[in-house]
Design a protein around this motif. Structure first.
Motif, PDB file in Angstrom:
ATOM      1  N   CYS A   1       0.837  -1.041   0.054  1.00  0.00           N
ATOM      2  CA  CYS A   1      -0.100  -0.065  -0.123  1.00  0.00           C
ATOM      3  C   CYS A   1       0.971   1.335  -0.178  1.00  0.00           C
ATOM      4  O   CYS A   1       1.318   1.546   0.966  1.00  0.00           O
ATOM      5  N   ALA A   2       0.874   1.790  -0.861  1.00  0.00           N
ATOM      6  CA  ALA A   2       1.673   3.089  -1.163  1.00  0.00           C
ATOM      7  C   ALA A   2       0.949   4.496  -0.921  1.00  0.00           C
ATOM      8  O   ALA A   2      -0.241   4.561  -1.591  1.00  0.00           O
TER       9      ALA A   2
ATOM     10  N   GLY B   1       0.508 -15.552  13.548  1.00  0.00           N
ATOM     11  CA  GLY B   1       1.521 -16.397  12.914  1.00  0.00           C
ATOM     12  C   GLY B   1       1.653 -16.688  11.775  1.00  0.00           C
ATOM     13  O   GLY B   1       2.398 -17.468  11.095  1.00  0.00           O
ATOM     14  N   ARG B   2       0.706 -16.168  10.915  1.00  0.00           N
ATOM     15  CA  ARG B   2       0.697 -16.394   9.319  1.00  0.00           C
ATOM     16  C   ARG B   2       0.796 -15.052   8.446  1.00  0.00           C
ATOM     17  O   ARG B   2       1.456 -15.066   7.566  1.00  0.00           O
ATOM     18  N   PHE B   3       0.432 -13.885   9.119  1.00  0.00           N
ATOM     19  CA  PHE B   3       0.526 -12.600   8.330  1.00  0.00           C
ATOM     20  C   PHE B   3       1.545 -11.900   9.094  1.00  0.00           C
ATOM     21  O   PHE B   3       1.644 -11.757  10.587  1.00  0.00           O
ATOM     22  N   THR B   4       2.215 -10.946   8.456  1.00  0.00           N
ATOM     23  CA  THR B   4       3.334 -10.019   9.159  1.00  0.00           C
ATOM     24  C   THR B   4       2.987  -8.606   8.391  1.00  0.00           C
ATOM     25  O   THR B   4       2.939  -8.593   7.351  1.00  0.00           O
ATOM     26  N   ILE B   5       2.642  -7.601   9.244  1.00  0.00           N
ATOM     27  CA  ILE B   5       2.711  -6.278   8.694  1.00  0.00           C
ATOM     28  C   ILE B   5       4.019  -5.565   9.030  1.00  0.00           C
ATOM     29  O   ILE B   5       4.453  -5.650  10.190  1.00  0.00           O
ATOM     30  N   SER B   6       4.377  -4.685   7.942  1.00  0.00           N
ATOM     31  CA  SER B   6       5.451  -4.056   8.190  1.00  0.00           C
ATOM     32  C   SER B   6       5.479  -2.723   7.414  1.00  0.00           C
ATOM     33  O   SER B   6       4.305  -2.523   6.808  1.00  0.00           O
ATOM     34  N   ARG B   7       6.197  -1.665   7.640  1.00  0.00           N
ATOM     35  CA  ARG B   7       6.172  -0.320   6.942  1.00  0.00           C
ATOM     36  C   ARG B   7       7.659   0.203   6.782  1.00  0.00           C
ATOM     37  O   ARG B   7       8.405  -0.179   7.439  1.00  0.00           O
ATOM     38  N   ASP B   8       7.741   0.693   5.642  1.00  0.00           N
ATOM     39  CA  ASP B   8       8.783   1.410   5.073  1.00  0.00           C
ATOM     40  C   ASP B   8       8.494   3.032   4.824  1.00  0.00           C
ATOM     41  O   ASP B   8       8.058   3.306   4.314  1.00  0.00           O
TER      42      ASP B   8
ATOM     43  N   SER C   1       7.111   5.207   2.222  1.00  0.00           N
ATOM     44  CA  SER C   1       5.682   5.629   2.390  1.00  0.00           C
ATOM     45  C   SER C   1       4.770   4.327   2.184  1.00  0.00           C
ATOM     46  O   SER C   1       3.712   4.734   1.203  1.00  0.00           O
ATOM     47  N   THR C   2       5.091   3.272   2.515  1.00  0.00           N
ATOM     48  CA  THR C   2       4.607   2.257   1.874  1.00  0.00           C
ATOM     49  C   THR C   2       4.380   1.089   3.212  1.00  0.00           C
ATOM     50  O   THR C   2       5.279   1.044   4.068  1.00  0.00           O
TER      51      THR C   2
END
Length: 115
Positions: free
Chosen positions: A22-23, A65-72, A76-77
């Motif tokens: 997601c940008a 345990g299955r999904f991982t959210i992260s941000r850069d 801006s994503t």
């Protein structure tokens, strides 16, 4: 112009993986709590995962345990890495950005898990 643009959805077999992106543009991305929501046919939209400006993450029980959210922040994503996908994960996935009274939504990306 404030905008969230999702990508990365598609059709995958059970047990497979996808990474959603997601940008964001037009917002001070580093200030915002970012979230991924999903809505399956006939069901209410639910919060899947979120990440605060400080990097604190939370997940709904069904994806832990299955999904991982992260941000850069530099890009801006925000990302959602989805592993071990199940048919119940089939839904339209929406990106969301929240900060104070600002609440921004993306257009959604379809994820279908089927053999």
């Amino acid at each position: 112009q404030v905008q969230l643009v999702e990508s990365g959805g598609g059709l995958v077999q059970p047990g497979g993986s996808l990474r959603l992106s997601c940008a964001a543009s037009g917002i001070m991305f580093s200030w915002y709590t970012m979230g991924w929501y999903r809505q399956a046919p006939g069901k209410q939209r639910e919060l899947v995962a979120s990440i605060t400006s400080g990097g604190f993450t939370s997940y709904t029980d069904s994806v832990k345990g299955r999904f991982t959210i992260s941000r850069d922040t530099a890009k801006s994503t925000v990302y959602l890495q989805m592993n071990s996908l199940k048919p119940d994960d089939t839904a339209v996935y929406y990106c969301n950005a929240k900060w104070l009274r600002s609440d921004v939504w993306g257009q959604g990306t379809q994820v279908a898990v089927s053999s």
